[in-house]
Design a protein around this motif. Structure first.
Motif, short mmCIF file in Angstrom:
data_model
loop_
_atom_site.label_atom_id
_atom_site.label_comp_id
_atom_site.label_asym_id
_atom_site.label_seq_id
_atom_site.Cartn_x
_atom_site.Cartn_y
_atom_site.Cartn_z
N PRO A 133 0.83 -1.20 0.00
CA PRO A 133 0.00 0.00 0.00
C PRO A 133 0.87 1.27 0.00
O PRO A 133 1.99 1.25 0.51
CB PRO A 133 -0.79 -0.10 1.31
CG PRO A 133 -0.69 -1.53 1.73
CD PRO A 133 0.59 -2.05 1.16
N ASN A 134 0.35 2.33 -0.55
CA ASN A 134 1.10 3.59 -0.65
C ASN A 134 1.46 4.18 0.71
O ASN A 134 2.44 4.91 0.81
CB ASN A 134 0.30 4.62 -1.45
CG ASN A 134 0.21 4.25 -2.91
OD1 ASN A 134 1.07 3.54 -3.43
ND2 ASN A 134 -0.82 4.72 -3.58
N HIS A 135 0.67 3.89 1.73
CA HIS A 135 0.93 4.50 3.04
C HIS A 135 2.04 3.80 3.82
O HIS A 135 2.43 4.27 4.88
CB HIS A 135 -0.36 4.53 3.87
CG HIS A 135 -0.86 3.17 4.27
ND1 HIS A 135 -1.65 2.41 3.44
CD2 HIS A 135 -0.65 2.45 5.39
CE1 HIS A 135 -1.93 1.26 4.05
NE2 HIS A 135 -1.34 1.26 5.23
N ILE A 136 2.58 2.69 3.30
CA ILE A 136 3.67 1.99 3.98
C ILE A 136 4.95 2.80 3.83
O ILE A 136 5.30 3.24 2.74
CB ILE A 136 3.86 0.58 3.37
CG1 ILE A 136 2.61 -0.28 3.57
CG2 ILE A 136 5.10 -0.11 3.93
CD1 ILE A 136 2.32 -0.61 5.01
N PRO A 138 8.78 3.77 3.34
CA PRO A 138 9.78 3.14 2.47
C PRO A 138 10.71 2.16 3.20
O PRO A 138 11.07 1.12 2.65
CB PRO A 138 10.58 4.32 1.92
CG PRO A 138 9.65 5.48 2.00
CD PRO A 138 8.80 5.22 3.21
N ASP A 139 11.08 2.48 4.46
CA ASP A 139 11.97 1.57 5.18
C ASP A 139 11.29 0.25 5.52
O ASP A 139 11.95 -0.79 5.58
CB ASP A 139 12.55 2.24 6.43
CG ASP A 139 11.49 2.66 7.43
OD1 ASP A 139 10.40 3.07 7.01
OD2 ASP A 139 11.78 2.60 8.64
N VAL A 140 9.98 0.26 5.69
CA VAL A 140 9.24 -0.98 5.95
C VAL A 140 9.27 -1.86 4.69
O VAL A 140 9.49 -3.07 4.76
CB VAL A 140 7.79 -0.69 6.40
CG1 VAL A 140 6.98 -1.97 6.50
CG2 VAL A 140 7.79 0.07 7.71
N GLY A 141 9.06 -1.25 3.54
CA GLY A 141 9.14 -1.99 2.28
C GLY A 141 10.54 -2.54 2.05
O GLY A 141 10.70 -3.69 1.62
N ALA A 142 11.55 -1.75 2.36
CA ALA A 142 12.94 -2.20 2.20
C ALA A 142 13.25 -3.36 3.14
O ALA A 142 13.92 -4.32 2.75
CB ALA A 142 13.90 -1.04 2.44
N ASP A 143 12.74 -3.29 4.37
CA ASP A 143 12.94 -4.38 5.32
C ASP A 143 12.25 -5.66 4.83
O ASP A 143 12.81 -6.76 4.94
CB ASP A 143 12.40 -4.02 6.70
CG ASP A 143 13.24 -2.97 7.41
OD1 ASP A 143 14.39 -2.71 6.96
OD2 ASP A 143 12.74 -2.40 8.41
N GLY A 144 11.06 -5.50 4.28
CA GLY A 144 10.33 -6.66 3.73
C GLY A 144 11.06 -7.27 2.55
O GLY A 144 11.16 -8.50 2.44
N GLU A 145 11.57 -6.43 1.68
CA GLU A 145 12.33 -6.93 0.52
C GLU A 145 13.57 -7.68 0.99
O GLU A 145 13.90 -8.75 0.48
CB GLU A 145 12.72 -5.75 -0.39
CG GLU A 145 13.45 -6.15 -1.65
CD GLU A 145 14.92 -5.83 -1.64
OE1 GLU A 145 15.65 -6.44 -2.43
OE2 GLU A 145 15.35 -4.97 -0.84
N MET A 146 14.26 -7.15 1.99
CA MET A 146 15.46 -7.81 2.52
C MET A 146 15.11 -9.16 3.14
O MET A 146 15.79 -10.16 2.91
CB MET A 146 16.15 -6.93 3.56
CG MET A 146 17.48 -7.49 4.02
SD MET A 146 18.35 -6.55 5.31
CE MET A 146 17.88 -4.89 5.01
N LEU A 147 14.03 -9.20 3.91
CA LEU A 147 13.61 -10.45 4.53
C LEU A 147 13.28 -11.50 3.47
O LEU A 147 13.68 -12.66 3.57
CB LEU A 147 12.41 -10.22 5.45
CG LEU A 147 11.80 -11.47 6.07
CD1 LEU A 147 12.79 -12.12 7.04
CD2 LEU A 147 10.50 -11.14 6.78
N LEU A 148 12.54 -11.10 2.44
CA LEU A 148 12.18 -12.05 1.38
C LEU A 148 13.41 -12.55 0.64
O LEU A 148 13.52 -13.74 0.33
CB LEU A 148 11.18 -11.42 0.41
CG LEU A 148 9.77 -11.24 0.94
CD1 LEU A 148 8.93 -10.46 -0.06
CD2 LEU A 148 9.13 -12.58 1.25
#
Length: 162
Positions: A133-136, A138-148
């Protein structure tokens, strides 16, 4: 160019040597080990080809890059566009004034170049990022990408997707 051709000749020779190797003496565990190593090497080759694709430009009078790529590699235009998009997300970038920037998906790019990911892993991570979602933040998205990207090293693509 001659050094690149020499490296490709060496790669061809290595593949030929592997194809002619005597595998009869390998037990099942050793065979799986060989297959795992070959898969990693194959994935690294795909990553190397993406680095070349990322730098492709349209020459004057030539068709668009995705059309030329599909013709040269004898792949579908859809696959050519996918490879161009993947290469763009996984390659280092630069600002308008030439300062270096990391890839859009830095952890994924690192795993991709190590040969940890296959295209299905990549699709799962791309889908995750695309559907945030747009309201997330950027660092949360980056953390998710790193985890995946980290989890892709130990999970099959279908497991990573879940």
């Amino acid at each position: 160019m001659s050094s690149i051709m020499a490296e490709l000749d060496a790669l061809d020779a290595a593949v030929d040597a592997l194809r002619s190797a005597d595998l009869d003496g390998l037990n099942p565990a050793e065979r799986f080990g060989v297959l795992e190593r070959m898969e990693t090497v194959l994935r690294r080759q795909v990553a190397a080809s993406h680095a070349i694709i990322h730098r492709l430009e349209q020459f004057e009078g030539c068709p668009p890059v995705h059309i030329a790529l599909s013709d040269v590699l004898r792949i579908s235009r859809t696959e050519a566009r996918r490879r161009i998009r993947d290469a763009a997300q996984l390659a280092p970038r630069s600002t308008l004034i030439g300062q270096p920037l990391p890839p859009e998906l830095p952890a994924t790019a690192a795993a991709w170049h190590r040969g940890t990911l296959d295209p299905e892993h990549l699709r799962t991570i791309q889908k995750f990022i695309r559907e945030l979602p747009n309201h997330i933040a950027p660092d949360v998205g980056a953390d998710g990408e790193m985890l995946l990207a980290e989890q892709a090293a130990v999970l099959r693509p279908d497991q990573l997707d879940k």
